[in-house]
Motif scaffolding. Structure first.
Motif, PDB file in Angstrom:
ATOM      1  N   SER A 186       0.330  -1.221   0.347  1.00  0.00           N
ATOM      2  CA  SER A 186      -0.219   0.039   0.027  1.00  0.00           C
ATOM      3  C   SER A 186       0.620   1.627  -0.100  1.00  0.00           C
ATOM      4  CB  SER A 186      -1.131  -0.382   1.305  1.00  0.00           C
ATOM      5  OG  SER A 186      -1.811   1.217   1.159  1.00  0.00           O
ATOM      6  N   LEU A 187       2.003   1.202   0.638  1.00  0.00           N
ATOM      7  CA  LEU A 187       2.478   2.636   0.948  1.00  0.00           C
ATOM      8  C   LEU A 187       3.456   2.579  -0.526  1.00  0.00           C
ATOM      9  CD1 LEU A 187       4.588   1.938   4.327  1.00  0.00           C
ATOM     10  CD2 LEU A 187       3.320   3.496   3.742  1.00  0.00           C
ATOM     11  N   GLU A 188       3.667   1.180  -1.093  1.00  0.00           N
ATOM     12  CA  GLU A 188       4.295   2.126  -2.504  1.00  0.00           C
ATOM     13  C   GLU A 188       3.998   2.455  -3.566  1.00  0.00           C
ATOM     14  OE1 GLU A 188       7.323  -2.321  -2.709  1.00  0.00           O
ATOM     15  OE2 GLU A 188       5.889  -2.433  -3.008  1.00  0.00           O
ATOM     16  N   GLU A 189       2.181   1.960  -3.511  1.00  0.00           N
ATOM     17  CA  GLU A 189       0.906   2.272  -4.506  1.00  0.00           C
ATOM     18  C   GLU A 189       0.235   4.226  -4.114  1.00  0.00           C
ATOM     19  OE1 GLU A 189      -2.029  -0.287  -3.803  1.00  0.00           O
ATOM     20  OE2 GLU A 189      -1.076  -1.893  -4.820  1.00  0.00           O
ATOM     21  N   GLN A 190       1.281   4.006  -2.689  1.00  0.00           N
ATOM     22  CA  GLN A 190       0.907   5.460  -2.800  1.00  0.00           C
ATOM     23  C   GLN A 190       1.941   6.925  -2.839  1.00  0.00           C
ATOM     24  OE1 GLN A 190       0.176   6.052   1.972  1.00  0.00           O
ATOM     25  NE2 GLN A 190      -1.812   4.867   1.081  1.00  0.00           N
ATOM     26  N   MET A 191       3.036   5.926  -2.625  1.00  0.00           N
ATOM     27  CA  MET A 191       4.478   6.550  -2.788  1.00  0.00           C
ATOM     28  C   MET A 191       4.122   6.841  -4.976  1.00  0.00           C
ATOM     29  SD  MET A 191       7.276   8.317  -2.492  1.00  0.00           S
ATOM     30  CE  MET A 191       7.488   7.305  -0.797  1.00  0.00           C
ATOM     31  N   ALA A 192       4.032   5.830  -5.811  1.00  0.00           N
ATOM     32  CA  ALA A 192       3.855   5.876  -6.746  1.00  0.00           C
ATOM     33  C   ALA A 192       2.424   6.964  -7.543  1.00  0.00           C
ATOM     34  CB  ALA A 192       3.948   4.983  -7.717  1.00  0.00           C
ATOM     35  N   SER A 193       1.810   6.731  -6.580  1.00  0.00           N
ATOM     36  CA  SER A 193       0.997   8.207  -7.010  1.00  0.00           C
ATOM     37  C   SER A 193       1.558   9.334  -6.709  1.00  0.00           C
ATOM     38  CB  SER A 193      -0.299   7.976  -5.495  1.00  0.00           C
ATOM     39  OG  SER A 193      -2.325   8.832  -5.911  1.00  0.00           O
ATOM     40  N   MET A 194       2.536   9.423  -5.223  1.00  0.00           N
ATOM     41  CA  MET A 194       2.602  11.092  -5.219  1.00  0.00           C
ATOM     42  C   MET A 194       3.641  11.311  -6.403  1.00  0.00           C
ATOM     43  SD  MET A 194       4.170  11.998  -1.528  1.00  0.00           S
ATOM     44  CE  MET A 194       3.010  11.320  -0.603  1.00  0.00           C
ATOM     45  N   THR A 195       4.485  11.020  -6.216  1.00  0.00           N
ATOM     46  CA  THR A 195       5.209  10.669  -7.628  1.00  0.00           C
ATOM     47  C   THR A 195       4.810  11.262  -8.952  1.00  0.00           C
ATOM     48  OG1 THR A 195       6.923   9.177  -6.650  1.00  0.00           O
ATOM     49  CG2 THR A 195       7.710  10.268  -8.863  1.00  0.00           C
ATOM     50  N   ASN A 196       3.694  10.340  -9.197  1.00  0.00           N
ATOM     51  CA  ASN A 196       3.482  10.583  -9.891  1.00  0.00           C
ATOM     52  C   ASN A 196       2.764  12.240 -10.420  1.00  0.00           C
ATOM     53  OD1 ASN A 196       1.582  10.126 -13.333  1.00  0.00           O
ATOM     54  ND2 ASN A 196      -0.095  10.699 -12.498  1.00  0.00           N
ATOM     55  N   GLN A 197       1.919  12.705  -9.344  1.00  0.00           N
ATOM     56  CA  GLN A 197       1.345  13.703  -9.069  1.00  0.00           C
ATOM     57  C   GLN A 197       1.916  15.022  -8.688  1.00  0.00           C
ATOM     58  OE1 GLN A 197      -2.374  14.798  -8.541  1.00  0.00           O
ATOM     59  NE2 GLN A 197      -1.977  17.027  -8.974  1.00  0.00           N
ATOM     60  N   ILE A 198       3.578  14.614  -8.270  1.00  0.00           N
ATOM     61  CA  ILE A 198       4.792  15.890  -8.305  1.00  0.00           C
ATOM     62  C   ILE A 198       4.636  15.652  -9.479  1.00  0.00           C
ATOM     63  CG2 ILE A 198       7.194  16.355  -7.635  1.00  0.00           C
ATOM     64  CD1 ILE A 198       6.144  14.437  -5.661  1.00  0.00           C
ATOM     65  N   GLU A 199       4.670  14.778 -10.184  1.00  0.00           N
ATOM     66  CA  GLU A 199       5.638  15.209 -11.748  1.00  0.00           C
ATOM     67  C   GLU A 199       4.810  16.222 -12.738  1.00  0.00           C
ATOM     68  OE1 GLU A 199       6.061  11.283 -13.383  1.00  0.00           O
ATOM     69  OE2 GLU A 199       8.397  11.003 -11.988  1.00  0.00           O
ATOM     70  N   GLN A 200       3.387  15.599 -12.743  1.00  0.00           N
ATOM     71  CA  GLN A 200       2.354  16.609 -13.526  1.00  0.00           C
ATOM     72  C   GLN A 200       2.264  17.964 -12.843  1.00  0.00           C
ATOM     73  OE1 GLN A 200      -1.490  14.727 -12.242  1.00  0.00           O
ATOM     74  NE2 GLN A 200      -0.833  12.870 -13.948  1.00  0.00           N
ATOM     75  N   ASN A 201       2.340  18.626 -11.531  1.00  0.00           N
ATOM     76  CA  ASN A 201       2.415  19.955 -10.811  1.00  0.00           C
ATOM     77  C   ASN A 201       3.733  20.211 -11.430  1.00  0.00           C
ATOM     78  OD1 ASN A 201       0.085  18.973  -9.019  1.00  0.00           O
ATOM     79  ND2 ASN A 201       1.461  18.785  -7.545  1.00  0.00           N
ATOM     80  N   GLY A 202       4.852  19.316 -11.872  1.00  0.00           N
ATOM     81  CA  GLY A 202       6.541  20.564 -12.164  1.00  0.00           C
ATOM     82  C   GLY A 202       5.861  20.742 -13.684  1.00  0.00           C
ATOM     83  N   TYR A 203       5.225  20.185 -13.942  1.00  0.00           N
ATOM     84  CA  TYR A 203       4.883  20.268 -15.572  1.00  0.00           C
ATOM     85  C   TYR A 203       4.075  21.303 -16.026  1.00  0.00           C
ATOM     86  CZ  TYR A 203       2.814  19.790 -20.786  1.00  0.00           C
ATOM     87  OH  TYR A 203       2.631  19.449 -21.827  1.00  0.00           O
ATOM     88  N   LYS A 204       3.201  21.747 -14.844  1.00  0.00           N
ATOM     89  CA  LYS A 204       1.944  22.555 -15.318  1.00  0.00           C
ATOM     90  C   LYS A 204       2.444  24.184 -14.669  1.00  0.00           C
ATOM     91  CE  LYS A 204      -1.832  19.894 -14.380  1.00  0.00           C
ATOM     92  NZ  LYS A 204      -3.450  19.633 -12.825  1.00  0.00           N
TER      93      LYS A 204
END
Length: 316
Positions: free
Chosen positions: A83-101
């Motif tokens: 579960s922690l790994e899945e949350q980490m992957a989701s957080m990393t994806n959100q950070i990348e999207q915010n950086g792109y925006k």
């Protein structure tokens, strides 16, 4: 005795599996901790490498009653790590999207800043208008007052005295009757040549004005006054009673210099010339072209004039 030996053998077989599971979980937990530190360094800038405790924590897992096999605890721990790994992957994806925006916003701002700087630079480099503007629509500014009449000639008379020839004040009050048109000399060649042509046109000296305005267009095609000169050439032809030549001059200004400051005016006067040539249908097409291309740029006065022209041409 044989049963005891089999039990010991089974226990010995379970130890490597448990140790392997424990080692696997330790490796995954260590990876999660390193990734979490990397995320915190990226999100919480200036944190000095300190680990920040999350504000929302997982609720405590109820303590299982004694006697539960060890494999159940390992399974639960494995699920939590997953579960922690899945949350980490989701957080990393959100950070990348915010950086792109954020990069998109920065690029858009940089483009806007460059465009604004270019406009300000253009306005700063434009020549300042003269202090005595005129109302004629083909001259933004300049001294366009008619040249003063030359002094009346004098001739000797008998007795050694001279007498001035009476001056016809009614004739010298109009630009057409002026003895000459003064060419300005401000140091700006393109501006001086155009203003000279404008003064000739204002003095109703149309042939001389036409020659001068053609010269301006030929010698200074990149100047902003080229559009003015070509448009005023058409008006000189129109005022001289040559609508056919006027229509060609206006059309050339729109065709060759569509971004020029007098391109909309040339379309308007082109329609006027076509009306004098008894071509109302073509005039309606020109009015439509003017509205479609320059509808957002022309003044309210020109819009009103276009509507009057469309009414006169009986445009549908």
């Amino acid at each position: 005795m044989r049963k005891i030996i089999w039990a010991l053998a089974a226990s010995a077989a379970l130890f490597p599996a448990a140790a392997f599971a424990q080692s696997n979980i330790d490796g995954r937990v260590g990876k999660l901790e390193s990734e979490m530190r990397a995320v915190q360094r990226k999100v919480f800038l200036g944190g000095a490498g300190q680990y920040l405790q999350p504000e929302v924590t997982r609720p405590d897992t109820p303590v299982q009653a004694g006697g539960v096999p060890a494999t159940g605890a390992i399974t639960d721990l494995t699920g939590r790590v997953t579960s922690l790994e899945e949350q980490m992957a989701s957080m990393t994806n959100q950070i990348e999207q915010n950086g792109y925006k954020l990069r998109q916003l920065q690029d858009a701002f940089d483009a806007y800043k460059r465009a604004t700087d270019a406009k300000l630079k253009t306005l700063a480099s434009a020549p300042a208008p003269a202090p005595t503007p005129v109302t004629a629509d083909d001259s933004l500014a300049g001294d366009t007052a008619p040249a003063p009449a030359r002094p009346a000639p004098v001739k000797p008379v008998r007795g050694g005295t001279t007498a001035a020839k009476p001056v016809d004040t009614a004739a010298t009050d109009t630009p057409a009757a002026a003895a000459g048109v003064v060419k300005p000399s401000t140091g700006n060649a393109a501006e001086d040549e155009y203003m000279y042509g404008y003064r000739l046109w204002a003095a109703k000296q149309y042939p001389q004005a036409e020659v001068q305005l053609k010269k301006v267009v030929a010698d200074y095609p990149k100047s902003r006054r080229a559009s003015y000169a070509q448009n005023l050439l058409g008006r000189a032809y129109l005022d001289e009673g040559k609508p056919s030549l006027a229509s060609m001059a206006f059309y050339d200004n729109y065709k060759k210099m569509p971004d020029g400051e007098r391109a909309p005016d040339s379309l308007y006067y082109l329609a006027q010339a076509l009306m004098k040539l008894n071509k109302p249908a073509d005039a309606c097409k020109v009015y439509g072209e003017l509205t479609d291309v320059y509808g957002g740029k022309i003044t309210s006065q020109m819009k009103a004039d276009v509507e009057k022209g469309r009414t006169a041409a009986k445009c549908k």
